[in-house]
Design an enzyme around this catalytic site. Structure first.
Site, PDB file in Angstrom:
ATOM      1  CD  GLU A  90      -6.495 -28.414 -50.334  1.00  0.00           C
ATOM      2  OE1 GLU A  90      -6.204 -28.374 -51.530  1.00  0.00           O
ATOM      3  OE2 GLU A  90      -5.668 -28.184 -49.417  1.00  0.00           O
ATOM      4  CB  CYS A 103      -5.244 -29.147 -40.740  1.00  0.00           C
ATOM      5  SG  CYS A 103      -4.877 -27.493 -41.371  1.00  0.00           S
ATOM      6  CB  CYS A 110      -7.170 -17.406 -48.703  1.00  0.00           C
ATOM      7  SG  CYS A 110      -6.444 -16.387 -47.400  1.00  0.00           S
ATOM      8  CB  CYS A 114       0.541 -15.557 -48.065  1.00  0.00           C
ATOM      9  SG  CYS A 114      -0.166 -14.764 -46.589  1.00  0.00           S
ATOM     10  CB  CYS A 117      -0.231 -19.596 -49.162  1.00  0.00           C
ATOM     11  SG  CYS A 117      -1.607 -20.610 -48.595  1.00  0.00           S
ATOM     12  CD  GLU A 158      -6.583 -14.695 -40.992  1.00  0.00           C
ATOM     13  OE1 GLU A 158      -6.991 -14.754 -39.817  1.00  0.00           O
ATOM     14  OE2 GLU A 158      -5.409 -14.953 -41.328  1.00  0.00           O
ATOM     15  CB  SER A 212       0.965 -16.997 -40.620  1.00  0.00           C
ATOM     16  OG  SER A 212       0.280 -18.208 -40.469  1.00  0.00           O
ATOM     17  CG  LEU A 213       6.616 -13.150 -37.703  1.00  0.00           C
ATOM     18  CD1 LEU A 213       5.842 -11.847 -37.577  1.00  0.00           C
ATOM     19  CD2 LEU A 213       7.546 -13.357 -36.506  1.00  0.00           C
ATOM     20  CG  HIS A 214       5.337 -16.797 -42.726  1.00  0.00           C
ATOM     21  ND1 HIS A 214       5.677 -18.082 -42.358  1.00  0.00           N
ATOM     22  CD2 HIS A 214       3.971 -16.771 -42.800  1.00  0.00           C
ATOM     23  CE1 HIS A 214       4.562 -18.796 -42.230  1.00  0.00           C
ATOM     24  NE2 HIS A 214       3.531 -18.037 -42.478  1.00  0.00           N
ATOM     25  CG  ASN A 288       4.579 -27.790 -47.855  1.00  0.00           C
ATOM     26  OD1 ASN A 288       5.152 -28.868 -47.855  1.00  0.00           O
ATOM     27  ND2 ASN A 288       3.858 -27.374 -46.831  1.00  0.00           N
ATOM     28  CB  CYS A 329      -2.661 -25.238 -46.910  1.00  0.00           C
ATOM     29  SG  CYS A 329      -4.241 -24.392 -46.850  1.00  0.00           S
TER      30      CYS A 329
END
Length: 346
Positions: A90, A103, A110, A114, A117, A158, A212-214, A288, A329
């Site tokens: 994508e 992007c 991946c 996560c 995602c 990643e 990307s901490l989150h 999302n 994503c």
């Protein structure tokens, strides 16, 4: 076949010399690739013998538009590209007043896992080549008709897990004889591969590193990001500190707010403790929805932001683009995979 499209002008010059061609042909070939030629016949200033050699040794395999969605709200364009081996990735074109950003993906799938995602569902299939990374920029620009001024490596995959190809891509896209997008207009997002962050710091690149901490603590972060179980938040922040000391570049921390998971006042206070007094920016992201995930968007975005700002920490809420299409994503690729699986079973 030789991956000529992933070569720098200097490497192409050496290849041309080995074919008995003058050195300047390398620059010409690189310029043609950077324009998005789809066949060797378009390379009209090259001699016939060299074009035939390139045709034999280089696969002209531009990505094919499998699906394309255009937002009626803000003009965001989502591409699902089909690659030469049949895999899909994508790319998203985002239109802003200050310029257009793309992007791009760095891998097919991946491996990071996560929980929030869609890109990681199904795991990693393979890394993208430098040419496949570059083609996303070139052919998005070519198909849309919009000039691209900014690049974000924040799509599927990643980037630091595909380090060498990503580094080569940065060299190609930054080259003045090619697409010529400056490093200060490029952002690279990582889920926190510490060795990769340290390695990137040594490169001396003037790009923007986004982490990307989150979550600001190990318990929460490990529950939604398996990568944290190998290193931990303390080690991640230590690597970020080393990166800033080495480069002088401010780090942006991405934080997707998840209802009841990482959006409490306690989490905001912990994040404030981590970042207070540092040169940092927090990019708060409204989550999302992923069909396969039970995680829900937070309703406390404004309160979380206010708590950080009281600590003197710059925190902004990411503008949601393409909300009427599958712009988040991994969503479009996942739907295509499910549809293909249903066809196969049928």
């Amino acid at each position: 076949m030789t991956d000529l499209k992933s070569m720098t002008p200097e490497e192409l010059t050496q290849w041309c010399k080995e074919q008995g061609q003058p050195a300047f042909r390398g620059k010409q070939i690189f310029q043609w690739f950077s324009r998005g030629v789809e066949s060797v016949e378009e390379m009209t200033n090259l001699p016939k013998a060299l074009r035939e050699k390139i045709a034999r040794e280089c696969a002209f395999t531009p990505p094919v538009v499998e699906r394309k969605q255009v937002s009626n709200l803000d003009g965001t364009i989502k591409y699902l590209w089909r690659l030469a081996d049949g895999n899909c990735i994508e790319t998203v074109l985002m239109r802003y007043h200050h310029g257009n950003s793309v992007c791009i993906s760095s891998q097919v799938g991946c491996a990071m896992g996560c929980a929030f995602c869609a890109s990681t569902l199904g795991g990693r299939v393979r890394n993208l080549t430098a040419a496949e990374l570059l083609d996303q920029v070139i052919f998005t620009q070519k198909d849309s008709g919009y000039p691209i001024s900014n690049i974000v490596l924040m799509g599927i995959g990643e980037p630091l897990d595909n380090y060498d190809n990503v580094k080569k891509f940065l060299t190609l896209v930054n080259h003045p004889d090619g697409v010529n997008i400056g490093m200060r207009h490029i952002s690279l997002s990582t889920c926190g591969l510490v060795k990769g962050i340290d390695r990137l710091a040594e490169e001396g690149l003037q790009l923007t590193l986004s982490v990307s901490l989150h979550a600001p603590d190990d318990e929460t972060r490990s529950s939604i990001m398996p990568v944290n179980r190998a290193t931990g938040v303390d080690e991640l922040f230590a690597a970020c500190h080393r990166y800033f000391q080495k480069t002088g570049r401010r780090i942006s921390y991405e934080y997707a707010l998840i209802d009841g998971v990482n959006d409490t006042p306690r989490h905001a206070a912990l994040l404030g403790d981590r970042l207070e007094g540092t040169v940092a920016h927090v990019n708060l992201i409204p989550l999302n929805h992923v069909e396969e995930s039970p995680l829900k968007p937070s309703t406390h975005v404004a309160a979380f932001q206010k708590q950080l700002e009281k600590r003197g920490i710059t925190a902004t809420v990411r503008r949601r683009l393409g909300s009427d299409i599958d712009a988040s994503c991994g969503q479009l690729r996942r739907k295509a995979m499910k549809a293909a699986g249903q066809r196969d079973r049928g």
